[in-house]
Scaffold this motif. Structure first.
Motif, mmCIF file in Angstrom:
data_model
loop_
_atom_site.group_PDB
_atom_site.id
_atom_site.type_symbol
_atom_site.label_atom_id
_atom_site.label_comp_id
_atom_site.label_asym_id
_atom_site.label_seq_id
_atom_site.Cartn_x
_atom_site.Cartn_y
_atom_site.Cartn_z
ATOM 1 N N SER A 27 -16.171 -0.104 -5.674
ATOM 2 C CA SER A 27 -15.442 -0.085 -4.132
ATOM 3 C C SER A 27 -15.612 1.525 -4.341
ATOM 4 O O SER A 27 -16.222 1.460 -3.427
ATOM 5 C CB SER A 27 -14.176 -0.921 -3.837
ATOM 6 O OG SER A 27 -14.075 -1.840 -5.151
ATOM 7 N N ASP A 245 -8.461 -3.526 -2.930
ATOM 8 C CA ASP A 245 -8.530 -3.946 -2.343
ATOM 9 C C ASP A 245 -8.452 -2.552 -0.622
ATOM 10 O O ASP A 245 -9.907 -2.747 -0.313
ATOM 11 C CB ASP A 245 -8.070 -5.359 -1.868
ATOM 12 C CG ASP A 245 -8.435 -6.080 -2.831
ATOM 13 O OD1 ASP A 245 -9.139 -5.941 -3.178
ATOM 14 O OD2 ASP A 245 -7.169 -6.950 -3.036
ATOM 15 N N ASN A 248 -11.700 -1.070 0.897
ATOM 16 C CA ASN A 248 -12.987 -1.952 1.755
ATOM 17 C C ASN A 248 -12.786 -1.876 2.426
ATOM 18 O O ASN A 248 -11.491 -2.041 3.270
ATOM 19 C CB ASN A 248 -12.250 -3.435 0.398
ATOM 20 C CG ASN A 248 -13.315 -4.639 2.162
ATOM 21 O OD1 ASN A 248 -13.365 -4.449 3.168
ATOM 22 N ND2 ASN A 248 -13.661 -5.401 1.036
ATOM 23 N N PRO A 249 -13.388 -1.313 3.341
ATOM 24 C CA PRO A 249 -13.402 -0.670 5.310
ATOM 25 C C PRO A 249 -12.278 -1.972 5.492
ATOM 26 O O PRO A 249 -12.196 -2.312 7.121
ATOM 27 C CB PRO A 249 -14.712 -0.864 5.573
ATOM 28 C CG PRO A 249 -15.435 -1.093 4.218
ATOM 29 C CD PRO A 249 -14.567 -1.431 3.372
ATOM 30 N N LYS A 250 -12.514 -3.727 5.301
ATOM 31 C CA LYS A 250 -12.108 -5.069 6.057
ATOM 32 C C LYS A 250 -10.079 -5.062 5.581
ATOM 33 O O LYS A 250 -9.809 -5.527 5.925
ATOM 34 C CB LYS A 250 -12.781 -6.160 5.597
ATOM 35 C CG LYS A 250 -14.016 -5.992 6.653
ATOM 36 C CD LYS A 250 -14.340 -7.039 6.474
ATOM 37 C CE LYS A 250 -15.972 -7.417 7.720
ATOM 38 N NZ LYS A 250 -17.322 -7.900 6.530
ATOM 39 N N ALA A 251 -10.263 -4.022 4.393
ATOM 40 C CA ALA A 251 -8.681 -4.428 3.662
ATOM 41 C C ALA A 251 -7.288 -4.074 5.131
ATOM 42 O O ALA A 251 -7.610 -3.526 5.829
ATOM 43 C CB ALA A 251 -8.114 -3.446 2.858
ATOM 44 N N THR A 252 -6.403 -4.942 4.736
ATOM 45 C CA THR A 252 -5.551 -5.036 6.342
ATOM 46 C C THR A 252 -3.965 -4.717 5.247
ATOM 47 O O THR A 252 -2.968 -4.117 5.923
ATOM 48 C CB THR A 252 -5.127 -6.255 6.917
ATOM 49 O OG1 THR A 252 -4.561 -6.854 6.210
ATOM 50 C CG2 THR A 252 -6.909 -5.644 7.503
#
Ligand SMILES: Nc1ncnc2c1ncn2[C@@H]1O[C@H](COP(=O)(O)OP(=O)(O)O)[C@@H](O)[C@H]1O
Ligand SMILES: CC(=O)N[C@@H](CCC(=O)OP(=O)(O)O)C(=O)O
Length: 259
Positions: A27, A245, A248-252
Motif C-alpha cells: 500500500s 487499509d 487505500n484512497p477508498k478507505a472510510t
C-alpha cells in the motif's frame, strides 16, 4: 499552493508480522506523491534484548535505555528493521533511503533531562533539518526513518517513533501541505477496544477530553494522541489514525483528528 507530502508511521505490531508488513509496504509503495516513512520496532527490540539476556523497562510507553540497551536499539532499529524495510521497498520499485536522525543531521535531539525518572539514552527532538530531508525528496528518494536520533556530539539517542513522525511532519509543514498517518493494528481510536466497528471517526479536543475522562483512551494511545494534537497545533494539515487499509484512497473507516 504547497505540494502534498504524506508522513506515515508504522508501529511494532505491523513490523513484527511479515504478512502485515508486506501488505503495508504494498500500500505504501502504491501511494502517489511525496512520502516519508517512520517505523518503530519496540516489540522486536524487546524480543531480541531478551534473547541477549537484557531486560527491557518501559515507563509510560517510553523505554529506559541504558548503554547495553542502546546497542540493541541501534542494531535492531537502525539495522535489522530499517534495512529490511528499505530492501522490501526497493523490491517494489520504491527508491527508499534508510536514515537515522544522525544521517544528514536530519534530526537532532537532547538526552531527556532526569526528573523523577532517568530514561537514559532517550532523546527529545530539538530540530528537524527540513532542508536536508527536502533535498532527498527533490531527488525522488523516499526517506525511511528509524527511531534513532543524535545530539550532534556523537551520542545516538533512542526516540519514540510516534514523536519522530510528528516532529518530521511539523518540520516539513513550512514547505509542504502535510498529512500525518499513524498506522497500527486497529481500525482507529475505538470506543471499545475489543470492537473494531466502534471507531471514533472524528476526534477533536471536545470529545478527546471526554474519552480521556472515561479512560477509553489508554496505554500507547495516550502519547500517540498527544503527538497528533501537537502536530495539528504546529501547522500539520491533517492527522489520521487507522490500520493498513487507511492508505487505500477508498478507505472510510479510520479516525480523523482535527482541532
Ligand atoms: N481507545 C483506544 N483505541 C484504540 N487503541 C487503544 C485505545 N486505548 C488504548 N489503545 C491501545 O493503544 C495501542 C496503540 O499504541 P502503541 O502500541 O504505542 O502503538 P504502535 O503499535 O503504533 O506503537 C493499541 O494497541 C491499543 O492496545
Ligand atoms: C524512547 C522510546 O521509547 N523509544 C521507542 C522507539 C521505538 C518505537 O517507538 O516503537 P513502536 O512505535 O513500535 O512502539 C522504543 O524503544 O520502544
Amino acid at each position: 499552493m504547497k505540494q502534498k507530502l504524506s508522513i506515515i508511521k508504522i508501529g511494532g505490531n505491523v513490523i513484527e508480522n511479515e504478512v502485515e508488513l508486506n501488505k503495508f509496504l504494498d500500500s505504501f509503495s502504491a501511494m502517489q506523491g511525496s512520502k516519508i516513512l517512520v517505523h518503530g520496532g519496540g516489540k522486536l527490540a524487546t524480543q531480541i534484548a531478551e534473547k541477549l539476556g537484557i531486560e527491557s523497562k518501559l515507563v509510560g510507553g517510553r523505554r529506559i535505555t541504558d548503554e547495553e540497551g542502546l546497542k540493541v536499539i541501534t542494531m535492531v532499529y537502525g539495522g535489522l528493521a530499517n534495512k529490511n524495510i528499505v530492501a522490501q521497498l526497493q523490491a517494489r520499485g520504491t527508491n527508499a533511503i534508510g536514515l537515522s536522525g544522525a544521517d544528514g543531521n536530519t534530526i537532532r535531539a537532547v538526552k531527556r533531562p532526569v526528573r523523577e525518572i532517568d530514561y537514559g539514552f532517550a532523546g527529545d527532538v530539538e530540530e528537524v533539518n527540513a532542508g536536508a530531508i527536502d533535498k532527498l525528496l527533490q531527488a525522488d528518494f523516499v526517506p525511511v526513518f528509524c527511531a534513532i536520533t543524535h545530539n550532534k556530539e556523537g551520542q545516538l539517542l533512542n526516540t519514540n517513533a510516534d514523536t519522530i513522525a510528528s516532529e518530521v511532519a511539523i518540520g516539513m509543514s513550512s514547505n509542504y501541505d502535510t498529512t500525518l498517518y499513524y498506522c497500527f493494528e486497529k481500525k482507529g481510536v475505538l470506543m471499545d477496544i475489543s470492537d473494531e466497528t466502534s471507531v471514533v471517526k472524528h476526534l477533536e479536543p471536545g470529545n478527546y477530553q471526554e474519552l480521556l475522562k472515561q479512560k477509553i483512551i489508554a496505554d500507547g494511545m495516550l502519547p500517540k494522541l498527544e503527538n497528533c494534537f501537537h502536530a495539528l497545533n504546529k501547522n500539520v494539515g491533517k492527522v489520521c489514525i487507522g490500520d493498513l487499509d487507511m492508505l487505500n484512497p477508498k478507505a472510510t473507516l479510520f479516525t480523523t483528528i482535527t482541532l
